[in-house]
Structures are given as structure tokens and as C-alpha cells.
Motif scaffolding. Structure first.
Motif, PDB file in Angstrom:
ATOM      1  N   ASP A  70     -22.984  24.776  -9.974  1.00 35.36           N
ATOM      2  CA  ASP A  70     -23.655  25.259 -11.190  1.00 35.36           C
ATOM      3  C   ASP A  70     -24.964  25.885 -10.450  1.00 35.36           C
ATOM      4  N   TYR A 111     -25.077  28.182  -8.907  1.00 37.40           N
ATOM      5  CA  TYR A 111     -24.104  30.024  -8.744  1.00 37.40           C
ATOM      6  C   TYR A 111     -23.473  30.222  -9.151  1.00 37.40           C
ATOM      7  N   PRO A 112     -24.019  32.070 -10.291  1.00 39.97           N
ATOM      8  CA  PRO A 112     -23.366  33.202 -11.564  1.00 39.97           C
ATOM      9  C   PRO A 112     -22.204  32.335 -11.618  1.00 39.97           C
ATOM     10  N   SER A 113     -21.213  32.272 -10.874  1.00 38.72           N
ATOM     11  CA  SER A 113     -19.973  31.914 -11.332  1.00 38.72           C
ATOM     12  C   SER A 113     -18.928  31.380  -9.991  1.00 38.72           C
ATOM     13  N   LYS A 114     -17.532  30.838  -9.972  1.00 38.74           N
ATOM     14  CA  LYS A 114     -17.159  30.425  -8.799  1.00 38.74           C
ATOM     15  C   LYS A 114     -16.780  30.935  -7.889  1.00 38.74           C
ATOM     16  N   GLU A 115     -16.496  32.454  -8.060  1.00 35.71           N
ATOM     17  CA  GLU A 115     -16.543  33.548  -7.089  1.00 35.71           C
ATOM     18  C   GLU A 115     -17.243  33.684  -6.249  1.00 35.71           C
TER      19      GLU A 115
END
Length: 332
Positions: A74, A76-80
């Protein structure tokens, strides 16, 4: 009271006879019959053997608890973004070398698995509702040694390389790093788990209460790992342990004459129980955390003298009661 550091130089009983070490360590049939579902999964292999983003994505999807709690997805800005971060780790030269060294030192994790299984069987025997966590290993890059919650245990194997290894945890003092090895790994984990069952009086902020807290923690760990030597539970060298036993009366006399057990100042309490190369307030030759060791002896004496079972011991919050009813006296 005048300190006498020479007393701590008389290490003539390294091969001492110690009650904790002479206990019968056979595992009872009742404990052996307890069923636990334990299989350690080596996640460092999955990461460092990943061939691309697809492998990393599958790694995260197949271990959602690890991704959410340990990697803190969570944040990180995205899973990518998390995938991009992870895919760089195997490409880092030092991280690749660290992984190779861990693999060489831990080609098999079976012994750790067996020791944990023994401990978990004991815990479940005493506490049937205990839930065996999923257990993973990882190479953290010296960011996390042990992560533990009620569902998951993650072991950062890089922290447990030999203490003379070229890779060492940065900024960890040598007197602490020396006990980060294979032999201390499982006792560390079980001592951490003991906090779940170790009830305390939060209003009691004395040194005695802290000594008893640690004493109960070590007593718990020894009960769950009856064949593990005392030195690996408390993290002392044989010489340090011998020094404690040969000078037990000296240590205890200091604590009583200085009325230290009733100390409430956190700074002064740390002098006896905190991490340090020595307990200088007693003697520069006394190993650090010696107050914890005395607390362990008091708790053992209380349990034995009063025939107190483990569960009753761990739920007893009254440190003063444990101390008074232990009738603890240093061995002569």
C-alpha cells in the motif's frame, strides 16, 4: 558498595553444572502427537530466480499476505511500481552476492523447520488455540531480521549468516551481532512469540517487573525448546554464562544493597536489562542484560518451588508475588 571487576575474571567453571541444562529434554509422547502444519517456503529463491515482470507479478499474487504486510504494498503508488522495485533487486550486484552467500550458508532449511516444528508442537500442546503461522524466508538486504504476526513469520536469512561473515548488518553493534546466527534463530523467534502469552501489570514500572517479564519470556522459550542450551536462549557466550553463575551472589548482593530492584527510572533500569556490551553498573566484566538473567532464575525458582504450571506462570501479573514466593537465593 565497591565494585570488584576481578570477580568476573574468575571464569573457572565454564563447564559448570546448570539445572536448566541438565533437565531431561526428551519430548513427551503427548507433545509428539500434536499435529502442526508447517512448511517453510523460501521466497528469496522465487525473487532471485524470477525471469521478468510476469514472474514477479505471479510471486506477489501467490503470496498476498507477504506482499501486503511485509512488502507493504500500500505504500507504493501502484502494484506496477512495487514490481519495478522488486525486479531491480536480482540485478543489483551486491544483492546477488548476498543471495548467493545465504544460499551457500543455508542450502537446506530443514533443521530450522524441525526446531520450529518442535516449538510449535509444544506451544499448541499448552495452548490448543495457537495458530501456526505461515513461515517464509527471505533475503531482506538487512532491512528486517524477523517479521512476526499471528498469521505470518518471515525470517531474513541474511541477518543470520555467521558473525565473522563479510556481510554483516550495518550499524548493528558487534555485541548484538554475535548472537545473530543459526543457533540463536529459533530461540529468538519463540521468545518473540512468548509476548503473546506473557501477561504483565502495566502499572508496575519497576526494574523487578522488567526482570520478571524477561524471566517469564526465557522460561517460556526453554519450555518450548527443552533441548536448546541456555546460552542460545539468552544469547550469552559460555564464558559470559559461566561468569554469571560464578558471581551470582555478587550480582544479587548489588541488586539488594543498592535497592535496585525497586528502581523506576527508565534510564537506570536500562543499565541492568538493556542491550549493552556490559552491565557496567555492577561490573565492567558483567555481561550486558544481566538483570534479565537474574529474572529468569527468579522465575524458575518460583515455578519449581510452588509447582506452578506454564500457563499459570505466564498469566501471573504480580512480579512482586513471583519474587517473594520464589524464595530466590544465589547458588553457593
Amino acid at each position: 558498595m565497591k565494585k570488584n571487576p576481578l570477580l568476573f575474571l574468575a571464569l573457572l567453571i565454564v563447564l559448570f553444572s546448570c539445572k536448566k541444562e541438565s533437565q531431561n529434554c526428551e519430548i513427551s509422547e503427548e507433545v509428539q502427537a500434536v499435529q502442526v502444519d508447517l512448511k517453510i517456503e523460501r521466497l528469496e529463491d522465487l525473487l532471485f530466480e524470477a525471469k521478468g515482470q510476469g514472474d514477479i507479478s505471479y510471486f506477489l499474487e501467490s503470496h498476498p499476505d507477504f506482499s501486503a504486510k511485509y512488502l507493504q504494498e500500500d505504500l507504493y503508488p501502484s502494484k506496477e511500481a512495487l514490481i519495478s522495485t522488486l525486479i531491480e533487486i536480482p540485478n543489483d550486484t551486491l544483492m546477488q552476492e548476498l543471495y548467493e552467500e545465504v544460499t551457500a550458508e543455508f542450502p537446506s532449511i530443514r533443521q530450522v523447520e524441525q526446531d520450529l516444528e518442535t516449538a510449535f508442537k509444544h506451544i499448541k500442546y499448552f495452548y490448543p488455540s495457537f495458530k501456526v503461522p505461515k513461515v517464509y524466508t527471505f533475503v531482506s538486504g538487512f532491512t528486517s531480521d524477523i517479521y512476526l504476526d499471528e498469521d505470518m513469520l518471515v525470517i531474513g536469512l541474511d541477518y543470520f549468516l555467521p558473525n565473522d561473515h563479510r556481510f554483516q548488518p550495518p550499524e548493528m553493534p558487534e555485541y548484538i551481532a554475535k548472537r545473530y546466527d543459526k543457533d540463536h534463530l529459533v530461540p529468538m523467534i519463540i521468545t518473540a512469540i512468548s509476548s503473546v502469552f506473557n501477561e504483565t501489570d502495566l502499572q508496575d514500572n519497576t526494574l523487578l517487573a522488567e526482570m520478571i517479564y524477561y524471566g517469564k519470556a526465557y522460561h517460556f522459550t526453554k519450555s518450548m525448546l527443552p533441548c536448546t542450551p541456555e546460552k542460545f536462549i539468552i544469547g550469552y557466550t559460555p564464558a559470559e554464562l559461566a561468569a554469571c553463575y560464578s558471581n551470582e551472589d555478587f550480582i544479587w548482593t548489588h541488586l539488594i544493597e543498592e535497592e535496585a530492584i525497586y528502581e523506576t527510572n527508565p534510564f537506570n533500569i536500562r543499565k541492568y536489562t538493556g542491550e549493552a556490551p556490559a552491565t557496567d553498573v555492577i561490573s565492567p566484566d558483567a555481561p550486558g542484560r544481566v538483570g534479565r538473567w537474574v529474572g529468569w532464575n527468579i522465575v524458575d525458582a518460583y515455578s519449581e518451588k510452588n509447582n506452578i504450571g506454564l500457563k499459570d506462570l505466564m498469566t501471573e501479573k504480580d512480579a512482586k508475588k513471583i519474587f517473594m514466593q520464589s524464595a530466590y537465593k544465589p547458588r553457593q
